[in-house]
Design an enzyme around this catalytic site. Sequence first.
Site, mmCIF file in Angstrom:
data_model
loop_
_atom_site.group_PDB
_atom_site.id
_atom_site.type_symbol
_atom_site.label_atom_id
_atom_site.label_comp_id
_atom_site.label_asym_id
_atom_site.label_seq_id
_atom_site.Cartn_x
_atom_site.Cartn_y
_atom_site.Cartn_z
ATOM 1 N N GLN A 87 15.167 -3.051 -1.078
ATOM 2 C CA GLN A 87 14.340 -2.780 -2.256
ATOM 3 C C GLN A 87 14.746 -1.460 -2.898
ATOM 4 O O GLN A 87 15.002 -0.477 -2.221
ATOM 5 C CB GLN A 87 12.854 -2.749 -1.898
ATOM 6 C CG GLN A 87 11.961 -2.749 -3.126
ATOM 7 C CD GLN A 87 10.484 -2.766 -2.783
ATOM 8 O OE1 GLN A 87 9.889 -1.708 -2.567
ATOM 9 N NE2 GLN A 87 9.882 -3.952 -2.720
ATOM 10 N N GLN A 95 21.913 3.822 -13.795
ATOM 11 C CA GLN A 95 21.919 4.342 -12.431
ATOM 12 C C GLN A 95 21.282 3.349 -11.463
ATOM 13 O O GLN A 95 21.718 3.203 -10.325
ATOM 14 C CB GLN A 95 21.166 5.676 -12.386
ATOM 15 C CG GLN A 95 21.254 6.383 -11.044
ATOM 16 C CD GLN A 95 20.762 7.817 -11.141
ATOM 17 O OE1 GLN A 95 21.536 8.763 -11.202
ATOM 18 N NE2 GLN A 95 19.455 7.971 -11.162
ATOM 19 N N CYS A 117 5.201 0.307 -7.212
ATOM 20 C CA CYS A 117 4.704 1.443 -6.444
ATOM 21 C C CYS A 117 3.737 2.289 -7.285
ATOM 22 O O CYS A 117 4.079 2.722 -8.391
ATOM 23 C CB CYS A 117 5.855 2.311 -5.962
ATOM 24 S SG CYS A 117 5.320 3.633 -4.850
ATOM 25 N N LYS A 158 9.346 -6.935 -7.661
ATOM 26 C CA LYS A 158 7.993 -6.700 -7.153
ATOM 27 C C LYS A 158 7.183 -6.025 -8.268
ATOM 28 O O LYS A 158 7.597 -5.022 -8.828
ATOM 29 C CB LYS A 158 8.045 -5.792 -5.916
ATOM 30 C CG LYS A 158 6.689 -5.215 -5.466
ATOM 31 C CD LYS A 158 5.804 -6.269 -4.837
ATOM 32 C CE LYS A 158 4.441 -5.671 -4.451
ATOM 33 N NZ LYS A 158 4.523 -4.751 -3.308
ATOM 34 N N HIS A 191 1.502 -8.233 -6.731
ATOM 35 C CA HIS A 191 0.375 -7.632 -6.019
ATOM 36 C C HIS A 191 -0.836 -7.721 -6.931
ATOM 37 O O HIS A 191 -0.760 -7.351 -8.107
ATOM 38 C CB HIS A 191 0.691 -6.175 -5.679
ATOM 39 C CG HIS A 191 -0.351 -5.493 -4.844
ATOM 40 N ND1 HIS A 191 -0.125 -5.120 -3.540
ATOM 41 C CD2 HIS A 191 -1.622 -5.129 -5.131
ATOM 42 C CE1 HIS A 191 -1.216 -4.549 -3.061
ATOM 43 N NE2 HIS A 191 -2.138 -4.547 -4.006
ATOM 44 N N GLY A 224 -1.211 -8.366 -1.199
ATOM 45 C CA GLY A 224 -2.488 -7.685 -1.356
ATOM 46 C C GLY A 224 -3.586 -8.283 -0.517
ATOM 47 O O GLY A 224 -3.908 -9.462 -0.643
ATOM 48 N N ASP A 225 -4.140 -7.476 0.399
ATOM 49 C CA ASP A 225 -5.249 -7.883 1.274
ATOM 50 C C ASP A 225 -4.858 -9.005 2.226
ATOM 51 O O ASP A 225 -5.621 -9.940 2.450
ATOM 52 C CB ASP A 225 -6.472 -8.304 0.443
ATOM 53 C CG ASP A 225 -7.110 -7.127 -0.281
ATOM 54 O OD1 ASP A 225 -6.732 -5.984 0.016
ATOM 55 O OD2 ASP A 225 -7.976 -7.355 -1.139
ATOM 56 N N ALA A 247 2.215 -6.753 4.153
ATOM 57 C CA ALA A 247 2.560 -5.329 4.135
ATOM 58 C C ALA A 247 1.772 -4.586 5.203
ATOM 59 O O ALA A 247 2.131 -4.609 6.382
ATOM 60 C CB ALA A 247 2.325 -4.759 2.743
ATOM 61 N N ARG A 248 0.678 -3.950 4.827
ATOM 62 C CA ARG A 248 -0.083 -3.150 5.791
ATOM 63 C C ARG A 248 -0.535 -3.968 6.989
ATOM 64 O O ARG A 248 -0.612 -3.450 8.108
ATOM 65 C CB ARG A 248 -1.299 -2.533 5.088
ATOM 66 C CG ARG A 248 -0.924 -1.434 4.096
ATOM 67 C CD ARG A 248 -2.139 -0.971 3.294
ATOM 68 N NE ARG A 248 -2.541 -1.948 2.298
ATOM 69 C CZ ARG A 248 -3.718 -1.916 1.674
ATOM 70 N NH1 ARG A 248 -4.595 -0.984 1.966
ATOM 71 N NH2 ARG A 248 -4.006 -2.816 0.750
#
Length: 359
Positions: A87, A95, A117, A158, A191, A224-225, A247-248
């Site tokens: 990612q 760039q 992000c 993303k 998300h 998400g969640d 993710a988390r």
Amino acid sequence: MNDSALLTETPHLPPLSLGPVEIGFPVVQAALSGYSDWPMRMIARRAGASYTLCEVMLDQFLLAVKQRNKTRHFLHISDEEHPVGGQLMGAEPEQFAAGALRLVEAGFDVIDINFGCPVKKVLGRCRGGFHLSQPEVALEIVRRTRDIVPDPIPVTVKMRRGIDDSEQSRDNFFTIIDGAFDAGVAAVTVHGRTVEQRYKGPSRWSFLKEVKQHVGDRTILGSGDLFTADDCLRMMRETGIDGVTVARGAIGNPWIFAQARALAQGLELPAPPTVLEQRAVMESHYDLMQQMYGDRAPMLMRKFAIKYSASHPEFDALKVAFSRLKSAEEFVAVLDQYYQQDRPGQYPPSTVHATQQEC
């Protein structure tokens, strides 16, 4: 576990593909800033994740980084973990494209563009979620990246559902997602929170359903969640999206992938890993950390160990013990004190990861 055998039994969950790259079971590990390094990705793959993403990297960093001991982990990939995604985040289209090529050269199978992000210092430097406010620049980044990345390597994006909940933000979102698919991206991960929300409040899954209906047969993943295996399957069932990125909910909880596979087969939710099963995985994770980081492994393992402790019946005390971890000897001592005898574990409470930042 055989993906094709599993998915034959679950026709409502067709195997996930990102362009020509076949992923398989559509519950994958997201990019996690500061976490999804090679050891975490390897543990997730061994636990049932069909695909993982490396933690987000800056284009400027990629163009300057050398393969030295302290930086080699950023681009380290092993044969066992393919397919794996890299990612990328940045501000300037030219760039950004050069950074994407660096990820290709490193051996990543998929290049993922981060427009999601919400961290303040990232937004202040016109990176990540900031691009949702400037569709022209965002799409220029997508086009340049798709042009420079070889055709067999998919490019994905993303996004969050917008900077905020204004009508302009909504229009920008759909301008970017439509333009990204027209430019040739293989999939978009959405998300369900806005950039302004960061990680507060619920993720709006209804928006994912709207997006999927809007794009039709193009590939949408949701985020998400997602803290339990049931969350993963429920998101796909309620929204019609093609896959989810955990993710988390995957930090210190690699078992979520095998649990999701079991539920997808129509089986009962597997019991939480026992204390000794947890210890075995943590020891494997630490061994990989030592291979990657050497003497720095104990300090770097600490944040993972704290998350692993959420599956232990003595979570509160264990969390404190791991927070003081400074050496390999202390790591072994905590394991010997709390993981010596086998007993049932517990499912991590969702609040464990409530404040963890992800990109």
